[in-house]
Write a protein that holds these residues in place. Sequence first.
Motif, PDB file in Angstrom:
ATOM      1  N   LEU A 371       0.780  -1.172   0.063  1.00 56.07           N
ATOM      2  CA  LEU A 371      -0.125  -0.039   0.088  1.00 56.07           C
ATOM      3  C   LEU A 371       0.916   1.480  -0.029  1.00 56.07           C
ATOM      4  O   LEU A 371       2.103   1.188   0.212  1.00 56.07           O
ATOM      5  CB  LEU A 371      -0.967  -0.029   1.209  1.00 56.07           C
ATOM      6  CG  LEU A 371      -1.987  -1.258   1.143  1.00 56.07           C
ATOM      7  CD1 LEU A 371      -2.751  -1.101   2.547  1.00 56.07           C
ATOM      8  CD2 LEU A 371      -2.690  -1.335  -0.307  1.00 56.07           C
ATOM      9  N   SER A 372       0.174   2.464  -0.292  1.00 54.90           N
ATOM     10  CA  SER A 372       1.056   3.640  -0.461  1.00 54.90           C
ATOM     11  C   SER A 372       1.472   4.195   1.098  1.00 54.90           C
ATOM     12  O   SER A 372       1.124   3.772   2.152  1.00 54.90           O
ATOM     13  CB  SER A 372      -0.058   4.595  -0.783  1.00 54.90           C
ATOM     14  OG  SER A 372      -0.986   5.268  -0.032  1.00 54.90           O
ATOM     15  N   LEU A 373       2.149   5.152   1.048  1.00 53.79           N
ATOM     16  CA  LEU A 373       2.717   5.704   2.281  1.00 53.79           C
ATOM     17  C   LEU A 373       1.848   6.424   2.825  1.00 53.79           C
ATOM     18  O   LEU A 373       2.255   6.852   4.110  1.00 53.79           O
ATOM     19  CB  LEU A 373       3.913   6.652   1.945  1.00 53.79           C
ATOM     20  CG  LEU A 373       5.447   5.839   1.100  1.00 53.79           C
ATOM     21  CD1 LEU A 373       6.440   6.859   1.022  1.00 53.79           C
ATOM     22  CD2 LEU A 373       5.617   4.462   1.841  1.00 53.79           C
ATOM     23  N   SER A 375      -0.780   4.944   4.079  1.00 52.48           N
ATOM     24  CA  SER A 375      -1.598   3.860   4.743  1.00 52.48           C
ATOM     25  C   SER A 375      -1.318   3.705   6.042  1.00 52.48           C
ATOM     26  O   SER A 375      -0.024   3.827   6.484  1.00 52.48           O
ATOM     27  CB  SER A 375      -1.608   2.648   3.962  1.00 52.48           C
ATOM     28  OG  SER A 375      -2.281   1.739   4.426  1.00 52.48           O
ATOM     29  N   ASN A 376      -2.126   3.533   6.693  1.00 48.93           N
ATOM     30  CA  ASN A 376      -1.760   2.956   8.303  1.00 48.93           C
ATOM     31  C   ASN A 376      -1.876   1.207   8.397  1.00 48.93           C
ATOM     32  O   ASN A 376      -1.609   0.635   9.378  1.00 48.93           O
ATOM     33  CB  ASN A 376      -2.840   3.295   9.315  1.00 48.93           C
ATOM     34  CG  ASN A 376      -2.789   4.942   9.497  1.00 48.93           C
ATOM     35  OD1 ASN A 376      -1.922   5.391   9.069  1.00 48.93           O
ATOM     36  ND2 ASN A 376      -3.968   5.444  10.232  1.00 48.93           N
ATOM     37  N   PHE A 377      -1.728   0.662   7.162  1.00 48.75           N
ATOM     38  CA  PHE A 377      -1.644  -0.785   7.099  1.00 48.75           C
ATOM     39  C   PHE A 377      -0.676  -1.120   5.939  1.00 48.75           C
ATOM     40  O   PHE A 377      -0.687  -0.455   4.812  1.00 48.75           O
ATOM     41  CB  PHE A 377      -2.934  -1.572   6.578  1.00 48.75           C
ATOM     42  CG  PHE A 377      -4.153  -1.201   7.596  1.00 48.75           C
ATOM     43  CD1 PHE A 377      -4.449  -2.222   8.730  1.00 48.75           C
ATOM     44  CD2 PHE A 377      -4.886   0.158   7.743  1.00 48.75           C
ATOM     45  CE1 PHE A 377      -5.342  -1.754   9.984  1.00 48.75           C
ATOM     46  CE2 PHE A 377      -5.930   0.281   8.429  1.00 48.75           C
ATOM     47  CZ  PHE A 377      -6.051  -0.523   9.376  1.00 48.75           C
ATOM     48  N   ASP A 378       0.073  -2.275   6.137  1.00 47.90           N
ATOM     49  CA  ASP A 378       0.819  -2.911   4.988  1.00 47.90           C
ATOM     50  C   ASP A 378       1.716  -1.936   4.221  1.00 47.90           C
ATOM     51  O   ASP A 378       1.576  -1.783   3.084  1.00 47.90           O
ATOM     52  CB  ASP A 378      -0.122  -3.485   4.153  1.00 47.90           C
ATOM     53  CG  ASP A 378       0.152  -4.918   3.165  1.00 47.90           C
ATOM     54  OD1 ASP A 378       1.273  -5.077   3.692  1.00 47.90           O
ATOM     55  OD2 ASP A 378      -0.539  -5.194   2.566  1.00 47.90           O
ATOM     56  N   VAL A 379       2.520  -1.275   4.951  1.00 48.45           N
ATOM     57  CA  VAL A 379       3.477  -0.320   4.157  1.00 48.45           C
ATOM     58  C   VAL A 379       4.905  -1.120   4.229  1.00 48.45           C
ATOM     59  O   VAL A 379       5.223  -1.658   5.098  1.00 48.45           O
ATOM     60  CB  VAL A 379       3.665   0.953   4.996  1.00 48.45           C
ATOM     61  CG1 VAL A 379       4.669   1.782   4.385  1.00 48.45           C
ATOM     62  CG2 VAL A 379       2.238   1.684   5.138  1.00 48.45           C
ATOM     63  N   TYR A 404       1.798   3.048 -13.244  1.00 45.98           N
ATOM     64  CA  TYR A 404       2.160   4.193 -12.611  1.00 45.98           C
ATOM     65  C   TYR A 404       1.819   3.964 -10.805  1.00 45.98           C
ATOM     66  O   TYR A 404       2.046   4.843 -10.159  1.00 45.98           O
ATOM     67  CB  TYR A 404       1.522   5.330 -13.068  1.00 45.98           C
ATOM     68  CG  TYR A 404       0.088   5.222 -13.170  1.00 45.98           C
ATOM     69  CD1 TYR A 404      -0.847   5.484 -11.899  1.00 45.98           C
ATOM     70  CD2 TYR A 404      -0.547   5.073 -14.430  1.00 45.98           C
ATOM     71  CE1 TYR A 404      -2.252   5.492 -11.957  1.00 45.98           C
ATOM     72  CE2 TYR A 404      -1.927   4.974 -14.637  1.00 45.98           C
ATOM     73  CZ  TYR A 404      -2.693   5.222 -13.314  1.00 45.98           C
ATOM     74  OH  TYR A 404      -4.333   5.018 -13.451  1.00 45.98           O
ATOM     75  N   GLN A 405       1.052   2.838 -10.743  1.00 46.42           N
ATOM     76  CA  GLN A 405       0.733   2.563  -9.320  1.00 46.42           C
ATOM     77  C   GLN A 405       1.648   1.972  -8.719  1.00 46.42           C
ATOM     78  O   GLN A 405       1.606   1.557  -7.681  1.00 46.42           O
ATOM     79  CB  GLN A 405      -0.451   1.538  -9.354  1.00 46.42           C
ATOM     80  CG  GLN A 405      -1.875   2.308 -10.042  1.00 46.42           C
ATOM     81  CD  GLN A 405      -3.048   1.452 -10.188  1.00 46.42           C
ATOM     82  OE1 GLN A 405      -2.810   0.267 -10.546  1.00 46.42           O
ATOM     83  NE2 GLN A 405      -4.187   2.144  -9.995  1.00 46.42           N
ATOM     84  N   TYR A 521       0.452  -0.554  -5.287  1.00 48.88           N
ATOM     85  CA  TYR A 521      -1.112  -0.382  -4.725  1.00 48.88           C
ATOM     86  C   TYR A 521      -2.123  -0.959  -5.898  1.00 48.88           C
ATOM     87  O   TYR A 521      -3.296  -1.288  -5.638  1.00 48.88           O
ATOM     88  CB  TYR A 521      -1.703   0.881  -4.251  1.00 48.88           C
ATOM     89  CG  TYR A 521      -1.930   1.889  -5.406  1.00 48.88           C
ATOM     90  CD1 TYR A 521      -3.093   2.159  -6.068  1.00 48.88           C
ATOM     91  CD2 TYR A 521      -0.727   2.933  -5.686  1.00 48.88           C
ATOM     92  CE1 TYR A 521      -3.329   3.321  -7.049  1.00 48.88           C
ATOM     93  CE2 TYR A 521      -1.206   3.957  -6.409  1.00 48.88           C
ATOM     94  CZ  TYR A 521      -2.067   3.884  -7.268  1.00 48.88           C
ATOM     95  OH  TYR A 521      -2.588   5.200  -8.175  1.00 48.88           O
ATOM     96  N   SER A 522      -1.532  -1.483  -6.900  1.00 42.20           N
ATOM     97  CA  SER A 522      -2.182  -2.273  -8.221  1.00 42.20           C
ATOM     98  C   SER A 522      -2.423  -3.641  -7.568  1.00 42.20           C
ATOM     99  O   SER A 522      -3.356  -4.412  -7.959  1.00 42.20           O
ATOM    100  CB  SER A 522      -1.276  -2.198  -9.415  1.00 42.20           C
ATOM    101  OG  SER A 522      -0.206  -2.850  -9.293  1.00 42.20           O
ATOM    102  N   GLY A 523      -1.660  -4.287  -6.543  1.00 45.00           N
ATOM    103  CA  GLY A 523      -1.951  -5.254  -5.987  1.00 45.00           C
ATOM    104  C   GLY A 523      -1.350  -6.463  -6.583  1.00 45.00           C
ATOM    105  O   GLY A 523      -1.389  -7.570  -6.368  1.00 45.00           O
ATOM    106  N   TYR A 524      -0.103  -6.209  -7.427  1.00 49.20           N
ATOM    107  CA  TYR A 524       0.386  -7.173  -8.238  1.00 49.20           C
ATOM    108  C   TYR A 524       1.853  -7.499  -7.138  1.00 49.20           C
ATOM    109  O   TYR A 524       2.558  -8.322  -8.128  1.00 49.20           O
ATOM    110  CB  TYR A 524       0.996  -6.951  -9.593  1.00 49.20           C
ATOM    111  CG  TYR A 524      -0.468  -6.786 -10.439  1.00 49.20           C
ATOM    112  CD1 TYR A 524      -1.254  -7.958 -10.557  1.00 49.20           C
ATOM    113  CD2 TYR A 524      -1.096  -5.516 -11.020  1.00 49.20           C
ATOM    114  CE1 TYR A 524      -2.678  -8.006 -11.229  1.00 49.20           C
ATOM    115  CE2 TYR A 524      -2.309  -5.733 -11.654  1.00 49.20           C
ATOM    116  CZ  TYR A 524      -3.120  -6.740 -11.785  1.00 49.20           C
ATOM    117  OH  TYR A 524      -4.100  -6.703 -12.398  1.00 49.20           O
TER     118      TYR A 524
END
Length: 540
Positions: A371-373, A375-379, A404-405, A521-524
Amino acid sequence: MKLTNPVLPGFNADPSMIRVGDTYYIANSTFEWFPGVRLHESKDLVHWKLLPSPLSTTTLLDMNGNPASGGIWAPDLSYADGKFWLVYTDVKVTEGAFKDMTNYLTTAEEITGPWSDPIRLNGVGFDASLFHDQNGRKYLVQQTWDHREYRHPFDGITLTEFDTDTMKLDPKTARTIYRGTDVKLVEGPHLYQKDGYYYLFAAQGGTVFTHQEVVARSKTLAADSFETEPDGPFITNFDTPDFEIQKQGHGALVETPGGEWYYASLMARPWNHDTESAYDPRGWSTLGRETSIQKVEWDDQGWPRVVGGHGGQVEVEAPKDAIETDAPLTHSRHDEFDQDTLDTDWNTLRVPFTPHTGSFGDGQLKLIGHLSLTSNFDVSMIASRWQAFNFDAETKVKFDPFTYQQMAGLTNFYNDKHWSWIFITWDEKKGHVIEVAENNRGNYTSYLKDDAIKIPAGVDYVWFKTKVRKQSYTYEYSFDGETWHEVPVTLDAAVLSDDYVLQTYGGFFTGAFVGLAAVDYSGYDEVATFDYFDYKELGE
């Protein structure tokens, strides 16, 4: 020998200092950064060695989803009955009427652990400390939180007896022993015994430029029995605006083997832009709240006084019986990621580094983008404190984004709303590019946009550097590790300061970090590979 403040530069807030034999220990707050509680040891109060953090497992500390500046507030370290006792608070809510939190206790026979599974104590208030009375009884002393909007939220200092047979508190014994002065915001309590008195050290005024430490005493632990030190406060910098040390207060007292006394306190070293008054704003504390140590003497009425006056000193005489400690004088370091554990200077956000985050060893750090910076999860990020006003940090990264994600690079970071970075990403027209972006109060800005720097075909690795120069900082890149190009963007370092964050957010308790990060954050789960990290402190 003299000590120079700060003795622990960079984000090292809320020190709890004790002595065991000839060795001193300091435990500091870590808030949302993992592992929890930062520990140092010294035999001279001058040179401090970083120790492994005690809260290094999710059994002891799970902060997934905690808000910025939640997590570990004001740990208390003590030693009694042949073991170390550590009380710590995990704060889950920082904004609004409530401060949802849980206070825990863990113990260890050695400072390096292993630490016992946590014992849940209560949630009455934060800044809890454990007092070991000379008569063998134990008490939890803590700030008390009142959510009611028609009452002041800081509702005095509560004392509750702790039963060592059941390892539980007895809430029927709870009582308010001190309500503070009209300055209010009384917190950070520590109790001591000397010459027939119980001495209570407590912070007031909020951990900003109005911060102070007061001392009160009583011959009993009865409700409302404590008398405030006359001619106080014990320490403050509110009335010393020209002094380079500010915000002192919230700390702990220690006696040396030779009978000298010292007080460890949080502090800050704010700076100003050239266009600003030095008084308003008083300054920007990019290094966060650091740790100072002041010498203490007792007056003829039995009250403690800071040597040199209540504003403290930069240079302080070390104990006469100090044993010189071997510890580095600089925090410069180079990491090739060739060890099977992360260096103790590295921190992650909220949860430990796991195979889900990536891997390290054999000369490479691999971060799996999540996830992005914001986020409060999964950085996916590892970072370490800014510990000097001027430094260079650089890395070498390989990353192959196809959207770009996906982004990976070098970041300067305060919290999820305040950070910037230089990174590799993907552009529809140019392919692999370098961009610089900043998140300022939650507003995201891409600085290069259509002028993003195209990475030449055949270039697998890109080198990134940041140059921090107290008031501002820049980013550079290289395609060969020798020829560097500065990105024409100069960023205001004040954005990464406690004082700037405070203007819009109540969680302003940490300090600036520099680190390595990967986002997908594309999830790949695209992987970024970092070859090294170098942090080099420069002169003032």
